[in-house]
Design a protein around this motif. Structure first.
Motif, PDB file in Angstrom:
ATOM      1  N   VAL A  23     121.410 -22.697   2.195  1.00 47.35           N
ATOM      2  CA  VAL A  23     122.487 -21.746   2.429  1.00 47.35           C
ATOM      3  C   VAL A  23     123.203 -22.561   3.506  1.00 47.35           C
ATOM      4  O   VAL A  23     124.693 -22.486   3.264  1.00 47.35           O
ATOM      5  N   ASN A  24     122.848 -23.016   4.500  1.00 50.16           N
ATOM      6  CA  ASN A  24     123.710 -23.710   5.570  1.00 50.16           C
ATOM      7  C   ASN A  24     124.465 -24.872   4.889  1.00 50.16           C
ATOM      8  O   ASN A  24     125.793 -25.076   5.184  1.00 50.16           O
ATOM      9  N   ALA A  25     123.714 -25.689   4.220  1.00 46.30           N
ATOM     10  CA  ALA A  25     124.172 -26.778   3.624  1.00 46.30           C
ATOM     11  C   ALA A  25     125.368 -26.574   2.641  1.00 46.30           C
ATOM     12  O   ALA A  25     126.639 -27.025   2.747  1.00 46.30           O
ATOM     13  N   MET A  26     125.236 -25.550   1.951  1.00 47.35           N
ATOM     14  CA  MET A  26     126.628 -24.976   1.122  1.00 47.35           C
ATOM     15  C   MET A  26     127.600 -24.303   1.880  1.00 47.35           C
ATOM     16  O   MET A  26     128.884 -24.497   1.693  1.00 47.35           O
ATOM     17  N   LEU A  27     127.279 -23.569   2.770  1.00 49.12           N
ATOM     18  CA  LEU A  27     128.443 -23.011   3.509  1.00 49.12           C
ATOM     19  C   LEU A  27     129.351 -24.064   4.537  1.00 49.12           C
ATOM     20  O   LEU A  27     130.372 -24.061   4.939  1.00 49.12           O
ATOM     21  N   ASN A  28     128.406 -25.066   4.983  1.00 51.40           N
ATOM     22  CA  ASN A  28     129.040 -26.303   5.662  1.00 51.40           C
ATOM     23  C   ASN A  28     130.051 -26.932   4.884  1.00 51.40           C
ATOM     24  O   ASN A  28     130.901 -27.660   5.330  1.00 51.40           O
ATOM     25  N   LEU A  29     130.220 -26.787   3.525  1.00 56.59           N
ATOM     26  CA  LEU A  29     130.989 -27.374   2.353  1.00 56.59           C
ATOM     27  C   LEU A  29     132.383 -26.855   2.412  1.00 56.59           C
ATOM     28  O   LEU A  29     133.484 -27.185   2.084  1.00 56.59           O
ATOM     29  N   ILE A  30     132.563 -25.406   2.989  1.00 52.58           N
ATOM     30  CA  ILE A  30     133.496 -24.578   2.896  1.00 52.58           C
ATOM     31  C   ILE A  30     134.458 -25.117   3.950  1.00 52.58           C
ATOM     32  O   ILE A  30     134.106 -25.065   5.244  1.00 52.58           O
ATOM     33  N   ALA A  47     125.679 -12.140  -6.613  1.00 48.85           N
ATOM     34  CA  ALA A  47     123.990 -12.167  -6.908  1.00 48.85           C
ATOM     35  C   ALA A  47     123.264 -12.324  -5.512  1.00 48.85           C
ATOM     36  O   ALA A  47     122.654 -13.429  -5.086  1.00 48.85           O
ATOM     37  N   CYS A  48     123.788 -11.394  -4.560  1.00 46.29           N
ATOM     38  CA  CYS A  48     123.303 -11.616  -3.197  1.00 46.29           C
ATOM     39  C   CYS A  48     121.783 -11.417  -2.715  1.00 46.29           C
ATOM     40  O   CYS A  48     121.549 -11.913  -1.737  1.00 46.29           O
ATOM     41  N   GLY A  49     121.109 -10.817  -3.735  1.00 42.56           N
ATOM     42  CA  GLY A  49     119.705 -10.722  -3.335  1.00 42.56           C
ATOM     43  C   GLY A  49     119.470  -9.796  -2.015  1.00 42.56           C
ATOM     44  O   GLY A  49     120.078  -8.941  -2.056  1.00 42.56           O
ATOM     45  N   ASN A  50     118.712 -10.276  -1.065  1.00 45.36           N
ATOM     46  CA  ASN A  50     118.516  -9.495   0.091  1.00 45.36           C
ATOM     47  C   ASN A  50     119.333 -10.064   1.251  1.00 45.36           C
ATOM     48  O   ASN A  50     119.169  -9.428   2.422  1.00 45.36           O
ATOM     49  N   GLY A  51     120.292 -11.123   0.727  1.00 45.14           N
ATOM     50  CA  GLY A  51     121.157 -11.309   1.840  1.00 45.14           C
ATOM     51  C   GLY A  51     121.201 -12.400   2.487  1.00 45.14           C
ATOM     52  O   GLY A  51     121.576 -12.627   3.905  1.00 45.14           O
ATOM     53  N   ASN A  52     120.576 -13.541   1.936  1.00 46.53           N
ATOM     54  CA  ASN A  52     120.411 -14.770   2.734  1.00 46.53           C
ATOM     55  C   ASN A  52     121.781 -15.541   3.054  1.00 46.53           C
ATOM     56  O   ASN A  52     121.906 -16.057   3.977  1.00 46.53           O
ATOM     57  N   PHE A  53     122.542 -15.425   1.940  1.00 47.79           N
ATOM     58  CA  PHE A  53     123.952 -16.017   2.227  1.00 47.79           C
ATOM     59  C   PHE A  53     124.785 -15.160   3.276  1.00 47.79           C
ATOM     60  O   PHE A  53     125.432 -15.340   4.155  1.00 47.79           O
ATOM     61  N   LEU A  54     124.692 -13.690   2.887  1.00 45.38           N
ATOM     62  CA  LEU A  54     125.467 -12.860   3.670  1.00 45.38           C
ATOM     63  C   LEU A  54     125.310 -12.763   5.123  1.00 45.38           C
ATOM     64  O   LEU A  54     126.097 -12.714   6.117  1.00 45.38           O
ATOM     65  N   ILE A  55     124.020 -12.916   5.509  1.00 44.98           N
ATOM     66  CA  ILE A  55     123.524 -12.979   6.864  1.00 44.98           C
ATOM     67  C   ILE A  55     123.990 -13.964   7.570  1.00 44.98           C
ATOM     68  O   ILE A  55     124.560 -14.048   8.794  1.00 44.98           O
ATOM     69  N   GLU A  56     123.836 -15.156   7.091  1.00 44.58           N
ATOM     70  CA  GLU A  56     124.346 -16.421   7.478  1.00 44.58           C
ATOM     71  C   GLU A  56     126.062 -16.381   7.849  1.00 44.58           C
ATOM     72  O   GLU A  56     126.603 -16.832   8.696  1.00 44.58           O
TER      73      GLU A  56
END
Length: 205
Positions: A23-30, A47-56
């Motif tokens: 999650v963090n590696a992908m967000l760091n690319l933005i 496809a957020c699931g239980n929010g792993n991307f959203l919370i970060e």
């Protein structure tokens, strides 16, 4: 945190959660051109699931709010925390994932207040506003097979007011999508106060 809840869910929903490291590696690319952009950038996880991307994403946005507005008056601080949440969107096909994602972000915001403003210091209507935004922005739906059935709300900002425009997810790829509903500008705390009565059954609010 485990990346699966059960083998049955993997089979039935193709559900595998993204590890925090990825999650963090992908967000760091933005790219973030200016520090304040992180507050206003809009993020959608279809496809957020239980929010792993959203919370970060929320944590990164709150970090900037705390850097800039930590010493500001309470209503200004509250506004910018709420502003961050209006820019985070999630869709998932599974209701319990949506419920969990909403609760995780709600808890993160309360924890942030405990750290920076002390427990139970909120303006009237503020927590109901936070839950209202979460209900509008994190929703159940099939983003692949039925995007025309998903409604998302765009919160337009003017001063300390929000105007809400509701769109079908399927139309957001259009160059000039037309809203299916518009709610006039209203002070952010008034939105919460209006919805407070509807949420009285929610003990955490």
């Amino acid at each position: 945190m485990s990346q699966i809840k059960s083998k049955d869910r993997v089979r039935d929903l193709a559900e595998v959660y993204t590890n925090e490291r990825e999650v963090n590696a992908m967000l760091n690319l933005i790219p973030i051109n200016k520090p304040d952009d992180i507050i206003t950038y809009k993020y959608l996880e279809p496809a957020c699931g239980n929010g792993n991307f959203l919370i970060e994403i929320l944590r990164r946005k709150l970090m900037r709010v705390n850097e800039k507005y930590d010493k500001a008056a309470l209503n200004i601080y509250e506004f910018y925390v709420a502003r961050t949440l209006t820019t985070i969107y999630g869709i998932d096909i599974c209701q319990d994932n949506v419920d969990e994602a909403r609760h995780r972000l709600f808890t993160e915001i309360k924890s942030n207040f405990d750290t920076h403003r002390g427990s139970f210091i909120y303006s009237k209507g503020y927590l109901p506003l936070i839950w209202y935004i979460l209900e509008k922005n994190i929703v159940v739906g099939d983003a692949i097979n039925a995007p025309e059935k998903i409604e998302l709300t765009d919160f337009k900002v003017k001063g300390k007011q929000f105007e809400q425009r509701v769109y079908y997810f399927s139309t957001l790829v259009d160059s000039n999508p037309k809203p299916i509903k518009a709610i006039k500008l209203k002070h952010f705390l008034e939105i919460g106060k209006k919805n407070e009565r509807k949420q009285r059954h929610l003990s955490f609010v």
